[in-house]
Design a protein around this motif. Sequence first.
Motif, short mmCIF file in Angstrom:
data_model
loop_
_atom_site.label_atom_id
_atom_site.label_comp_id
_atom_site.label_asym_id
_atom_site.label_seq_id
_atom_site.Cartn_x
_atom_site.Cartn_y
_atom_site.Cartn_z
N HIS A 115 0.83 -1.21 0.00
CA HIS A 115 0.00 0.00 0.00
C HIS A 115 0.86 1.26 0.00
O HIS A 115 0.49 2.27 -0.60
N ARG A 116 1.99 1.21 0.66
CA ARG A 116 2.91 2.35 0.62
C ARG A 116 3.46 2.57 -0.78
O ARG A 116 3.88 3.68 -1.12
N ALA A 117 3.44 1.54 -1.61
CA ALA A 117 3.96 1.66 -2.98
C ALA A 117 3.01 2.43 -3.88
O ALA A 117 3.43 2.92 -4.94
N VAL A 118 1.72 2.55 -3.51
CA VAL A 118 0.76 3.23 -4.38
C VAL A 118 0.22 4.54 -3.79
O VAL A 118 -0.45 5.29 -4.50
N ARG A 119 0.47 4.79 -2.52
CA ARG A 119 0.06 6.04 -1.88
C ARG A 119 1.16 6.51 -0.94
O ARG A 119 1.83 5.71 -0.30
N ASP A 120 1.29 7.83 -0.83
CA ASP A 120 2.32 8.41 0.03
C ASP A 120 1.73 8.62 1.42
O ASP A 120 1.34 9.72 1.80
N TYR A 121 1.69 7.55 2.21
CA TYR A 121 1.07 7.62 3.54
C TYR A 121 1.97 8.33 4.54
O TYR A 121 3.16 8.03 4.63
N GLU A 122 1.37 9.24 5.28
CA GLU A 122 2.09 9.92 6.35
C GLU A 122 2.03 9.12 7.64
O GLU A 122 2.94 9.20 8.48
N ARG A 123 0.95 8.36 7.82
CA ARG A 123 0.80 7.53 9.02
C ARG A 123 0.35 6.13 8.62
O ARG A 123 -0.48 5.98 7.73
N VAL A 124 0.92 5.14 9.30
CA VAL A 124 0.48 3.75 9.14
C VAL A 124 0.12 3.23 10.52
O VAL A 124 0.98 3.10 11.40
N LEU A 125 -1.17 2.97 10.71
CA LEU A 125 -1.68 2.48 11.98
C LEU A 125 -1.90 0.97 11.88
O LEU A 125 -2.27 0.46 10.82
#
Length: 308
Positions: free
Chosen positions: A144-154
């Motif tokens: 999922h990090r490969a397709v969106r630039d997530y600032e937080r991962v919970l």
Amino acid sequence: MRLLTAEDVARTLEPRALVDALREGFKAGATVPLRHHHPLPGEDNAKGMLLLMPAWREGAYLGVKIATVFTENPKRGLSSVMGVYYLCDGDTGTPLAVMDATELTRRRTAAASALGADYLARPDARTLLVVGTGALAPHFIAAHRAVRDYERVLVYGRNRETADELRKEVHGVELVEDLRAGVDAADVISCVTTSHDPVVPGAWLKPGQHLDMAGGFTPRMRETDDDGVTRASVFIDSDGALKEAGDIVQPMTAGVLKPDDIKGDLFQLTRGERPGRRSADEITLFKSVGNAIEDLIGAALAYESSGA
């Protein structure tokens, strides 16, 4: 014929490359017969499952995954899914490789969900919530990090020990104690549990969220309730979800969801035959059960990337 170990498969299947390969693979299509399910009876008449999953693309590759699913294995410190993949030349049947399918399955499952999210999650999604802390969780975070630039991962998990291990293993992960609070904070919710009861109620979902569910793989398993499928625009990975996914089968049996309510699958999304997300406020839902085309694409990428 090459032998690719789990370490070889992990090295050759980088998340972004695998997502892109799946995108092109679903767009091109392949011949995918129905997979064979062979129950392995136990004390509760459901000790495990033997799966045979063939697929081929003319002029390219053919292959079959031989896998076992034992849902109690994590209690023994083992993966619930294990197997091998046999890859051949699509024109001659010449054996090309035998590879570890446990690692292949984890990575292609995560990449398929990420591919769905690339079409269905808001482009500005910044917070990812992963529900479940088993063997799939780190792969889903990476994909999922490969397709969106997530600032937080919970991450939410009922087992504190495995949750702590995941936090140490994956950089930048935050553990949440309260699932409702995690759902409230998330733009994308990815469920990787083996629950038979809904984990994320549909009533909790907010406009604009994307719910990804990949844990359940039998008609008895559920990760959301009927509210979840009626409030959301529902997408699936392939037609197998109509027969094997409890989150789809059960509401269809109850008359809550009809086949025409399914907005599309990965074949249609990648080919532009169906639109993905249509508005910022739309709630989207993606249910995957896995498809042999994903194994074929992943195995081919691993083989080609291994220096063959």
